[in-house]
Design an enzyme around this catalytic site. Sequence first.
Site, mmCIF file in Angstrom:
data_model
loop_
_atom_site.group_PDB
_atom_site.id
_atom_site.type_symbol
_atom_site.label_atom_id
_atom_site.label_comp_id
_atom_site.label_asym_id
_atom_site.label_seq_id
_atom_site.Cartn_x
_atom_site.Cartn_y
_atom_site.Cartn_z
ATOM 1 N N LYS A 186 0.077 4.306 -0.153
ATOM 2 C CA LYS A 186 -0.523 5.473 0.514
ATOM 3 C C LYS A 186 -0.277 6.730 -0.340
ATOM 4 C CE LYS A 186 -0.120 3.211 4.976
ATOM 5 N NZ LYS A 186 0.024 3.398 6.439
ATOM 6 N N HIS B 273 -9.444 0.733 5.415
ATOM 7 C CA HIS B 273 -8.159 0.991 6.061
ATOM 8 C C HIS B 273 -8.373 1.963 7.224
ATOM 9 C CE1 HIS B 273 -4.018 2.289 6.729
ATOM 10 N NE2 HIS B 273 -3.643 1.222 6.049
ATOM 11 N N SER C 139 3.516 -2.271 10.448
ATOM 12 C CA SER C 139 4.974 -2.257 10.626
ATOM 13 C C SER C 139 5.624 -3.575 10.189
ATOM 14 C CB SER C 139 5.342 -1.934 12.085
ATOM 15 O OG SER C 139 4.944 -0.613 12.418
ATOM 16 N N ASN D 197 0.862 -1.183 0.000
ATOM 17 C CA ASN D 197 0.000 0.000 0.000
ATOM 18 C C ASN D 197 0.897 1.230 0.000
ATOM 19 O OD1 ASN D 197 -1.905 2.002 0.422
ATOM 20 N ND2 ASN D 197 -2.277 1.467 2.559
#
Length: 249
Positions: free
Chosen positions: A11, A92, A211, A9
């Site tokens: 972003k 999300h 993470s 992803n």
Amino acid sequence: MSQKYVIGNYKLNPATQQDALTLAQNLTPSACVVGIAPSILHLSAIKSVLADGIALGAQDITHKSADVGAFTGDVSATQVKDMGANFTLVGHSERRQYHGETDEILSQKIAHAFHAGLSVVFCIGETKDDYDQKRTQQVLSAQLELLAPFAKQIPLDTDQTLPKLIIAYEPVWAIGTGLTPTLAEIECVHNFISETLSTLQIFAPILYGGSVNDQNATSFAQSPLIDGALVGGASLKTDSFAAIITAFS
């Protein structure tokens, strides 16, 4: 589940189309299913250079319409599909938190995605307060419940390269913080998610996100309860993303 999935992803990254193309061009098909969700602005350009076998997705679609309408700034599932996308993220935590997306909105997005022929990566996860108060299962159960009306639209077979539905468990407190639950905690939650989906008569792979990096991916990949990873920041680093893909291959 033997098939593994690694989805990046991007972003709101990177800043330029050329940097996005460089990231995409470095991807090669692997034994696991690899996918990326770049900025919608870069979707078409990336599609033109992406290697065969790499899934391409959108980070979001509008809930207001499945195709067209007077909704300035929105992008529909039909438009995303036409640009060459295979899937879209829905739910999300950053969309839930910063854009106030409710269960009703998320349900509409899933309905539009399925109607357009897109697979859905449905993101769920608890906040740090929920985690500290041991409300993780309660929160996840409520988030998963909105999938119940879609059960009949989600096939039980796993022959498709990209399933109709993928679940991504991302503890909100672990996203971009460098913090992660223990492997035992993740496995416990994934087992709970699997059992909850079974009661809804839904079968879907369950990815971990939050993470994920090249240092912890190997331990995640060795767990039979973790079907892959939804990767944020590390997907923007060619070597790190490649290492994560290798770990799940």
